[in-house]
Design a protein around this motif. Structure first.
Motif, PDB file in Angstrom:
ATOM      1  N   SER A 476       0.330  -1.348   0.282  1.00  0.00           N
ATOM      2  CA  SER A 476      -0.103   0.246  -0.206  1.00  0.00           C
ATOM      3  C   SER A 476       0.794   1.176   0.079  1.00  0.00           C
ATOM      4  O   SER A 476       0.748   2.538  -0.326  1.00  0.00           O
ATOM      5  CB  SER A 476      -0.626  -0.249   1.233  1.00  0.00           C
ATOM      6  N   LYS A 492      -4.543  -4.037  -2.072  1.00  0.00           N
ATOM      7  CA  LYS A 492      -6.064  -3.871  -1.477  1.00  0.00           C
ATOM      8  C   LYS A 492      -5.761  -4.617   0.011  1.00  0.00           C
ATOM      9  O   LYS A 492      -6.734  -3.546   0.630  1.00  0.00           O
ATOM     10  CB  LYS A 492      -6.917  -4.436  -2.557  1.00  0.00           C
ATOM     11  N   SER A 493      -5.398  -5.571   0.070  1.00  0.00           N
ATOM     12  CA  SER A 493      -5.186  -6.150   1.202  1.00  0.00           C
ATOM     13  C   SER A 493      -4.665  -5.798   2.396  1.00  0.00           C
ATOM     14  O   SER A 493      -4.806  -5.239   3.312  1.00  0.00           O
ATOM     15  CB  SER A 493      -5.389  -7.932   0.771  1.00  0.00           C
ATOM     16  N   LYS A 496      -6.094  -1.747   2.991  1.00  0.00           N
ATOM     17  CA  LYS A 496      -6.775  -2.288   4.369  1.00  0.00           C
ATOM     18  C   LYS A 496      -6.761  -2.163   5.366  1.00  0.00           C
ATOM     19  O   LYS A 496      -6.930  -1.789   6.973  1.00  0.00           O
ATOM     20  CB  LYS A 496      -7.617  -3.490   4.209  1.00  0.00           C
ATOM     21  N   PHE A 501     -10.290   0.372   6.113  1.00  0.00           N
ATOM     22  CA  PHE A 501     -11.172   0.514   5.374  1.00  0.00           C
ATOM     23  C   PHE A 501     -10.403  -0.326   3.657  1.00  0.00           C
ATOM     24  O   PHE A 501      -9.471  -0.115   3.511  1.00  0.00           O
ATOM     25  CB  PHE A 501     -11.969   2.401   5.666  1.00  0.00           C
ATOM     26  N   GLU A 502     -11.538  -0.123   3.218  1.00  0.00           N
ATOM     27  CA  GLU A 502     -11.173  -0.711   2.205  1.00  0.00           C
ATOM     28  C   GLU A 502     -10.414   0.469   0.800  1.00  0.00           C
ATOM     29  O   GLU A 502     -10.944   2.199   0.896  1.00  0.00           O
ATOM     30  CB  GLU A 502     -12.352  -0.888   1.197  1.00  0.00           C
ATOM     31  N   TYR A 503      -9.647  -0.159  -0.114  1.00  0.00           N
ATOM     32  CA  TYR A 503      -9.112   0.841  -0.872  1.00  0.00           C
ATOM     33  C   TYR A 503     -10.368   1.390  -1.856  1.00  0.00           C
ATOM     34  O   TYR A 503     -10.830   0.297  -2.514  1.00  0.00           O
ATOM     35  CB  TYR A 503      -7.451   0.199  -1.651  1.00  0.00           C
ATOM     36  N   ALA A 504     -10.407   2.238  -2.840  1.00  0.00           N
ATOM     37  CA  ALA A 504     -11.200   2.874  -3.608  1.00  0.00           C
ATOM     38  C   ALA A 504     -10.745   3.277  -4.201  1.00  0.00           C
ATOM     39  O   ALA A 504      -9.671   4.081  -4.331  1.00  0.00           O
ATOM     40  CB  ALA A 504     -12.964   3.201  -3.033  1.00  0.00           C
TER      41      ALA A 504
END
Length: 667
Positions: A476, A492-493, A496, A501-504
């Motif tokens: 990340s 993405k894992s 988070k 929180f989730e990647y958008a």
């Protein structure tokens, strides 16, 4: 005239005293030889002055680390149970209300499980219906095939004036060989040599085949839905069982909660004692090994942390033995969470070459067993994890300089093209300590002969084997858009895990020439239609034409659509009339026109089935990406292949590998 053969003699100083010389005939062979020597030196020189038997001390340290880690976990669990035991009395009063809540939960779960069971039955019925429809369509296709063959026989016998000698010969060869009639039917269809009755027969046959393709995809979706429902049903039933078990356990606790916890605590204490005994035995074994080792080399043990004066008086071999003993004793196990390594430098500028990077392989003729992190010259390198230095190739003028650090659990990290090394052999380093400065600019100290610019060459060995460093680092910190698709799920894992929180991805939709390619839809059919509706123009938006012509040629329709996207962005950038696949167009200026969209798409399937490409089955065989010498559809080394696999991954909703089989069989 006889050609001279030049052999390059490249000295690479692997140690301070021993020059190693390679006789090379290529860059790739040179690098392969060097990597093999590098690996041998790193893992053999860790304890090069010790006998094979004496190196068992390292294995004993590893066992101690394992036992210590297990013991800590058991102790932690036992302490938790003791705290829970103290709280149990205050919880008894609320147990009755908990049981009431469990009853409500169980009732709701029973309703949900029954609902899922009904959906399973309904989906099974749908699957049975689809299978029956598929059987009917297959039967009709077989009947249609027989009728078409009889009709072609009729034409052959009739010797219709519209058929040429070549057409008659083609019909005769197919009839005698018993091959598929699809290619002949397509050819006859588009040459308009069949009378109205024959055209109607063919259109009916093609309609059966198209409907069969759709029904098979619908069947696949239904079967996937059934699997999901079954998994959900199992999950809900497991939760229901857990709730019932929890209710039963609470009832038992109300009867004898203190005794139950005392039993758990007693079991944990017994386990803890067993582990402590094993750990103590290994510690005694280690102490005896250390004592024998020191006596064998006529050395004395010195506590490096408190006996600095005594340590400085030791000779080099005794000092190294004490440094190894000290370092191994301090190595702790890898944390249970993922990504045990910190980034050795800030990766914000990105990765210039990934692990097993194809561009690197083409340039140097060997695999890239590392990642190259772009970073300015003389940036501080920090230890990614606790460990100790096991090898140093010092900075000597412009030769290649690197060093390696051993960590716990079989991990070793290596740092290449360094301009400065700030540690000594067997030094113990803590995570975050500065251990050197980056280099890599050609002609600077430590860069080596093949460096392409300022960067850190970062290698990770796991149990003495090369491993992708990105498996151990938090992705990340990189740019999501810059990553190859295979790393995006991990990104993405990691995102988070680090941020909570989730990647958008907030990028807006762009054309296929932009950096973002968006496909929407619940299943492959919907995504195919979205692709055509969003990116295609004119008659190329007609989904039926693509599917009918693709399956008639035994080619995956999604693959065909993605070729149209890669070649001409589904008709927006045509070089000649209707030529969606650039069939017959080349760099010499030759072009080929087609009368309509259907005939152009049919020409694509014919090309993939011709005598040159018909022997291929996988995507990587169709371009110079994976086919260096044979006949190809696209001359691109990378872009065409990458665009096809990226497009297909989006439309199919799954990762499409390089060797994906683009041929299908509708039977």
């Amino acid at each position: 005239m006889k050609k001279s053969r030049y052999i390059i003699l490249l000295p690479l100083f692997i140690s301070l005293t021993i020059p190693v010389v390679f006789a090379l005939t290529s860059k790739g062979q040179m690098l392969e030889n060097f990597k093999r020597q590098e690996k041998e030196m790193i893992f053999e020189s860790q304890t090069i002055f010790l006998d094979e038997g004496d190196r068992n001390i390292l294995k004993t340290y590893n066992k101690l680390n394992v036992y210590s880690s297990i013991g800590d976990k058991i102790q932690s669990k036992r302490e938790y149970l003791e705290v829970q035991n103290e709280k149990i009395n205050s919880r008894v009063n609320s147990l009755e209300s908990s049981i009431i809540q469990f009853d409500k939960d169980i009732e709701e779960l029973v309703i949900e499980v029954n609902k899922i069971n009904e959906q399973v039955v309904s989906t099974k019925d749908e699957i049975d219906t689809n299978k029956k429809t598929i059987d009917i369509l297959q039967s009709r296709i077989e009947e249609s095939t027989v009728i078409l063959l009889e009709y072609i026989v009729y034409l052959y016998k009739k010797g219709d004036y519209v058929t040429t000698d070549n057409d008659i010969d083609n019909i005769k060869s197919i009839l005698l060989s018993g091959e598929k009639i699809d290619e002949l039917v397509n050819d006859l269809y588009f040459k308009s040599i069949i009378q109205l009755t024959g055209q109607q027969l063919i259109e009916k046959h093609r309609d059966f085949v198209s409907r069969l393709y759709v029904k098979k995809l619908e069947l696949q979706e239904s079967e996937n839905q059934l699997k999901t429902l079954r998994k959900q049903g199992i999950l809900e039933r497991n939760i229901l069982d857990d709730k019932r078990s929890s209710k039963q356990r609470i009832l038992e606790i109300t009867k004898g909660q203190e005794e139950l916890y005392q039993k758990y605590i007693s079991e944990q204490l017994e386990l803890e004692r067993d582990i402590k005994v094993k750990e103590l035995k290994e510690q005694i074994k280690l102490n005896n090994t250390k004592k024998k080792l020191l006596e064998k080399y006529n050395c004395e043990f010195v506590d490096i942390q408190v006996q600095q004066t005594e340590f400085s008086a030791l000779d080099e071999q005794c000092a190294n033995i004490n440094k190894i003993i000290f370092a191994e004793s301090r190595l702790s196990g890898i944390p249970l969470e993922n990504n045990p390594l910190d980034w050795p430098v800030n990766p914000s500028l990105g990765i210039s070459s990934y692990f097993n990077d194809t561009g690197y392989q083409r340039l140097f003729g060997t695999d890239h067993d590392a990642i190259d992190i772009m970073i300015p010259m003389r940036t501080e390198i920090r230890a990614p994890m606790d460990g100790y230095v096991v090898f140093i190739q010092p900075v000597v003028n412009t030769g290649y300089a690197y060093f390696a650090v051993k960590h716990s659990d079989g991990l070793v990290s290596l740092y290449g093209h360094v301009n400065q090394i700030d540690v000594k052999l067997y030094d113990f380093v803590k995570k975050g300590d500065v251990i050197g400065l980056t280099g890599g600019e050609y002609g600077t100290n430590g860069a080596g002969l093949l460096s392409t610019g300022p960067h850190l060459h970062f290698v990770v060995y796991d149990e003495e084997e090369y491993n992708d460093p990105l498996n151990y680092l938090n992705l990340s910190y990189l740019s999501y858009k810059s990553l190859p698709s295979k790393y995006q799920f991990k990104y993405k894992s990691d995102f988070k895990s680090r941020k909570g929180f989730e990647y958008a991805d907030t990028s807006k939709k762009q054309s296929t020439s932009g950096s973002t390619f968006v496909i929407e839809g619940e299943n492959e059919l919907e995504r195919q239609k979205y692709l055509l509706g969003t990116y295609a123009v004119g008659d190329f938006r007609n989904w039926d034409i693509w599917v009918e012509e693709s399956i008639a040629g035994g080619i995956d329709p999604t693959f065909m659509m993605c070729v149209g996207l890669a070649e001409t962005s589904l008709g927006k950038y045509l070089k000649s009339a209707y030529n969606i696949g650039n069939v017959g167009n080349n760099d010499r200026g030759d072009t080929k026109d087609f009368p309509n969209a259907r005939s152009a798409i049919a020409a694509m399937t014919s090309t993939f089935n011709n005598k040159y490409l018909g022997k291929y089955n996988t995507i990587n065989q169709l371009s110079r990406y994976g086919n260096k010498t044979g006949a190809i559809y696209a001359s691109s080394d990378f872009n065409w292949h990458n665009n096809i696999t990226k497009c297909m991954s989006h439309v199919k909703g799954e990762y499409i590998p390089d060797d994906y089989n683009y041929r299908i069989s509708i039977k």
